[in-house]
Structures are given as structure tokens and as C-alpha cells.
Design an enzyme around this catalytic site. Structure first.
Site, short mmCIF file in Angstrom:
data_model
loop_
_atom_site.label_atom_id
_atom_site.label_comp_id
_atom_site.label_asym_id
_atom_site.label_seq_id
_atom_site.Cartn_x
_atom_site.Cartn_y
_atom_site.Cartn_z
N CYS A 1 -4.78 2.49 -3.69
CA CYS A 1 -3.49 2.89 -3.10
C CYS A 1 -2.41 1.83 -3.29
CB CYS A 1 -3.61 3.25 -1.62
SG CYS A 1 -4.65 4.66 -1.33
N GLN B 1 -4.96 -5.29 6.99
CA GLN B 1 -6.01 -6.15 6.43
C GLN B 1 -6.00 -7.54 7.07
OE1 GLN B 1 -8.27 -4.91 4.57
NE2 GLN B 1 -7.32 -3.10 3.65
N HIS C 1 0.86 -1.18 0.00
CA HIS C 1 0.00 0.00 0.00
C HIS C 1 0.90 1.24 0.00
CE1 HIS C 1 -2.80 2.98 1.75
NE2 HIS C 1 -3.78 2.18 1.35
N ASP D 1 2.72 -4.70 8.04
CA ASP D 1 1.53 -3.88 7.87
C ASP D 1 0.33 -4.83 7.97
OD1 ASP D 1 -0.67 -2.56 6.94
OD2 ASP D 1 0.25 -1.88 5.06
N LYS E 1 -10.67 -0.06 10.35
CA LYS E 1 -10.89 -1.27 9.53
C LYS E 1 -11.27 -2.46 10.39
CE LYS E 1 -7.37 0.05 6.13
NZ LYS E 1 -8.08 0.59 4.98
N1 7TS Z 1 -2.01 -0.78 4.58
C1 7TS Z 1 -2.94 -1.52 3.97
C2 7TS Z 1 -2.65 -2.94 3.60
C3 7TS Z 1 -4.20 -0.97 3.70
O1 7TS Z 1 -5.12 -1.72 3.10
C4 7TS Z 1 -4.44 0.37 4.07
C5 7TS Z 1 -5.74 1.04 3.74
C6 7TS Z 1 -3.44 1.09 4.72
C7 7TS Z 1 -2.23 0.48 4.94
C8 7TS Z 1 -3.63 2.49 5.19
O2 7TS Z 1 -4.56 2.57 6.20
P1 7TS Z 1 -4.92 3.96 6.88
O3 7TS Z 1 -6.03 3.64 7.82
O4 7TS Z 1 -3.69 4.43 7.56
O5 7TS Z 1 -5.33 4.86 5.76
N2 7TS Z 1 -6.37 0.50 2.63
C9 7TS Z 1 -7.42 1.03 1.96
C10 7TS Z 1 -8.06 0.35 0.92
O6 7TS Z 1 -7.75 -0.76 0.54
N3 7TS Z 1 -9.04 1.12 0.45
O7 7TS Z 1 -9.08 2.25 1.14
C11 7TS Z 1 -8.08 2.22 2.08
#
Ligand code: 7TS
Length: 420
Positions: free
Chosen positions: A374, A208, A128, A205, A231
Site C-alpha cells: 500500500c 507502525q 501509505h 499516522d 497492529k
Molecule cells: N498507515 C500505515 C503506516 C500502515 O502501515 C497501515 C497498514 C495503515 C496506515 C492502514 O492501516 P489500517 O489498519 O487502517 O488498514 N499497513 C499495512 C501493511 O504494511 N501491510 O498491510 C497493511
């Protein structure tokens, strides 16, 4: 004789998520954008409201009753998160705004002060943007070199390629546990084992994975792990960093200000103990307490149960999508890679643009995401401009998959009609 259908997990929890019970564009909502953000159960909503309604107050400072109550609840959330990921100590959990901020914390605090020109950082092509851009900054500033693990034929993390990249120059491996686009579950324990043989640190990371399966930081033996509350049924504005105690102790602060200090003089300061050293300023108090409630909620169902139910949904989703000609799903097939896969499918449908698909599905009440999610470098690597992505959670049902598949087929027929 009457048969009663056995209740699924979704049947049991559905009423906890009032947002799901609505119509969008005149059709019952099918929310399949859980990888972007999950929905929140009543327990989380009520916890947030209770905080603001009954004991809103700043933490770690006031000697009055409300402040003590807020501090206790805030620190209790840390205990809950520590237990949830099996951290060895509550001091190993640092609250951040989200996973992105947690990665930036490691990049600025550890990366900027530990890396030299020629040191190597190994990432993968499926990261990401939040696990790429902070390392671009670090590489530009320190002269460290970025290396990228490619994909196997099945579109999973290529362990063989990874082992060829490792060397004494490797100082850091930072990679995703579950890809938000390919859905593959990466062999993080093996990745840590191999990287540690070269003395490299590993950041996982887990954005997910933490919401969908049991995650045990001691078993993985990662040095850091990050996730986002929003999430995992929690509010936005709150995430966390797990880090091994000795490592966090040795790292300099990231942000300076109130809460993170021991003593401040006009020209210098000393810092608070962990984890407060990394929590400058007034934190997201209500959101943190509500994240604690989200962890309670997920734990009360059981992450094993969630993973098992979502795996069933994944198989059904793949079975149904597989019946539609011209659909190409990215990432491994369920159960083929030996590691399972997450309940999401990023796909293309012939020449139809993903944005057009999602706009038309929205007319049927079905919420999916379209674009690069992303993971622009991954899309470039796969030579595709964009994908449509359906991402599921434990409150979704087979019936919703049926609605999604029907809406998708109708949409494809519509485009077929346009071009015939
Ligand atoms: N890493 C992964 C694997 C992600 O899926 C996401 C967000 C992030 C980092 C960043 O998360 P944040 O909460 O710091 O923004 N992924 C997604 C997505 O798949 N669609 O919208 C956001």
C-alpha cells in the site's frame, strides 16, 4: 560450571501467543508479517471471549446490569488508550474502525470544511495509501493543492525539502511516524514545530509506531494522531483517533446516527459532547474492550523494553541480510539516521520477483509480505515494482531470523540454479 542463557523478551512472552506454536507446510511457523497485522496474546483473546460470554450488551443506553458493565468496560478502554499515548483528556480519544477510518474522519470533517482553493496540504512520498487517497478526495472537492516531501539519500524523510515546501499557504501536514516500507522513524516533533510556525495543523499516522515504541502525543504536539488496534496486539475492527480537544470540538460530525446526538427533531439535530459526537451507531464494543486489554498487555511489558528488544533484532536482521549478495534493503541502515529504525526490512533480491520469494519462503513456514505494501507511489519513486518485506515484533527471536535467512538463501540458490 553451567551457564544459563539470559531470557530474552521473546522467551518471556512467547507462551502468551498460542498461534505462534504451530507448523505451516510442515515447518515451524516464523511469523514475519507483523506490519500487516500483529498476533494477539491470550489476555486479548480471553477479554473478547469474556465480553461475549458474560456481559454482551449495548453501551450507553440500557439501565440494566449487563449494559452498565459493558459501558464501563468500553469507557475504561478509552482511559487506557488516552493514558497509553499520554492524551491530556479522555475526550480526545475517538474510537474508529481502524487508522484508515480515523484519517477519513479528519479529511471529511476538518478537511472538507476548512480548506479553500489554493490552500496546501503537505504529505510525503512514503505515505501509505490511507494517508493519500482521503486527501485526493479533499483536494478534488476543495481545490486544495497537494505537495510531497521527498527522500534524503539515506531514504528518510527530507526535513530540508519539507522546510522549503512550508509557507503561509500550508494548512495541513499529514505524515507517517514510521514508514511501513522504509522503516524510518520520522522526526515528527520537529515536523510539528515547523508546521505550527505557519499555523498549519499536523496529522501523524502512527500505525507502525504505537505498537513498537513509546508515543507521547503531548510531547510530539501533533494535532491528530491515528493508529489501528490490530497492529498493536488488539483485534481487527477497532482503531483510534487522537485529536486536540479544541480542534475536535470545532469539527463537525463525520457520520450521523444514534449515539452521536444530544436531541433529534424531524428536520435537524444537536450533537453529543466529545468523544461521542464522532462515534455514530453501535460501536465495536468487545473489540474496543479487548483493545484496552492489548494496551494493558503492552504497558505491562513496557514500550521502552519493546523498542530496545526490537532494536536488537533489527541490528541482527540487517547484519544477516547484509551478508547475502544481491539483497538491496530500502530505507536507512539501523542507527545511521540518528533516529533509529523500525524492525522491518523491505528488500529486493536481484531480478527475482518478491511474490516468488514469499511463496517459496512460505513453503519453509516463513510468512513475509510481498508487493507494494500500500505504498505504490513510494515504490514508483524508488523505481521498483515490488519488495519483499520481513517485519518483526517483540515475540520474534534471533533463531527465527536465522531460519528466515537460511530459507532466503536456499530460495536464492534455487533461482540461481534455474538461471545458470
Ligand atoms: N498507515 C500505515 C503506516 C500502515 O502501515 C497501515 C497498514 C495503515 C496506515 C492502514 O492501516 P489500517 O489498519 O487502517 O488498514 N499497513 C499495512 C501493511 O504494511 N501491510 O498491510 C497493511
Amino acid at each position: 560450571m553451567t551457564f544459563t542463557k539470559e531470557k530474552t523478551l521473546a522467551d518471556k512472552v512467547r507462551a502468551d501467543f498460542p498461534i505462534l506454536n504451530q507448523e505451516v507446510n510442515g515447518k515451524p511457523l516464523v511469523y514475519f508479517d507483523n506490519a500487516a497485522t500483529s498476533q494477539k496474546p491470550l489476555l486479548v483473546l480471553n477479554t473478547l471471549r469474556d465480553y461475549y460470554e458474560q456481559y454482551n450488551s449495548n453501551v450507553h443506553r440500557g439501565a440494566h446490569t449487563l449494559s452498565s458493565k459493558a459501558t464501563d468496560a468500553y469507557e475504561a478502554a478509552r482511559d487506557k488508550v488516552a493514558k497509553f499515548v499520554n492524551a491530556a483528556s479522555r475526550q480526545e480519544i475517538v474510537f474508529t474502525r481502524n487508522a484508515t477510518e480515523a484519517i477519513n474522519l479528519v479529511a471529511y470533517s476538518w478537511g472538507m470544511s476548512n480548506l479553500q482553493p489554493g490552500d496546501e496540504i503537505i504529505l510525503s512520498v512514503m505515505e501509505h495509501h490511507s494517508n493519500l487517497v482521503p486527501w485526493h478526495f479533499v483536494a478534488q472537492k476543495t481545490g486544495a493543492v497537494l505537495k510531497f516531501v521527498e527522500l534524503t539519500q539515506e531514504e528518510t524523510f527530507d526535513l530540508e525539502h519539507f522546510s522549503t515546501l512550508l509557507s503561509d499557504k500550508t494548512k495541513l501536514v499529514s505524515t507517517v511516524h514510521v514508514s511501513n516500507t522504509l522503516g524510518c522513524i520520522n522526526p515528527v516533533k520537529v515536523i510539528c514545530e515547523q508546521a505550527h510556525k505557519y499555523g498549519a495543523k499536523v496529522l501523524i499516522d502512527a500505525c507502525q509506531s504505537v505498537p513498537h515504541m513509546p508515543v507521547n502525543v503531548q510531547q510530539i504536539d501533533c494535532d491528530w494522531l491515528v493508529a489501528s488496534g490490530h497492529k498493536m496486539c488488539g483485534p481487527t475492527g477497532i482503531g483510534f483517533l487522537y485529536g486536540k480537544l479544541e480542534l475536535l470540538q470545532a469539527m463537525p460530525p463525520f457520520l450521523g446516527g444514534g449515539e452521536m446526538i444530544a436531541d433529534v427533531f424531524l428536520d435537524h439535530s444537536t450533537y453529543a459532547d466529545l468523544p461521542h459526537k464522532f462515534e455514530a451507531g453501535t460501536p465495536a464494543i468487545g473489540e474496543t474492550i479487548a483493545l484496552g486489554a492489548a494496551v494493558d498487555y503492552l504497558s505491562s511489558i513496557g514500550m521502552d523494553q519493546i523498542y530496545a528488544y526490537e532494536s536488537e533484532l533489527t541490528s541482527y536482521l540487517f547484519e544477516q541480510l547484509g551478508k547475502i549478495p544481491d539483497i538491496r534493503i530500502y530505507g536507512p541502515k539501523p542507527k545511521v539516521a540518528g533516529l533509529g529504525r523500525a524492525a522491518l526490512a523491505a528488500f529486493t533480491a536481484g531480478d527475482i520477483h518478491a511474490n516468488d520469494l514469499s511463496t517459496l519462503l512460505d513453503q519453509e513456514g516463513v510468512a513475509i509480505r510481498a508487493g507494494h505494501h500500500c505504498t505504490q507511489p513510494l515504490h514508483r519513486h524508488l523505481v521498483i515494482p515490488a519488495t519483499a518485506r520481513a517485519s518483526l515484533s517483540f515475540y520474534n527471536t534471533r533463531e527465527e531470523i536465522d531460519v528466515f535467512i537460511k530459507a532466503l538463501k536456499d530460495t536464492l540458490d534455487f533461482f540461481g540454479g534455474l538461471f545458470s
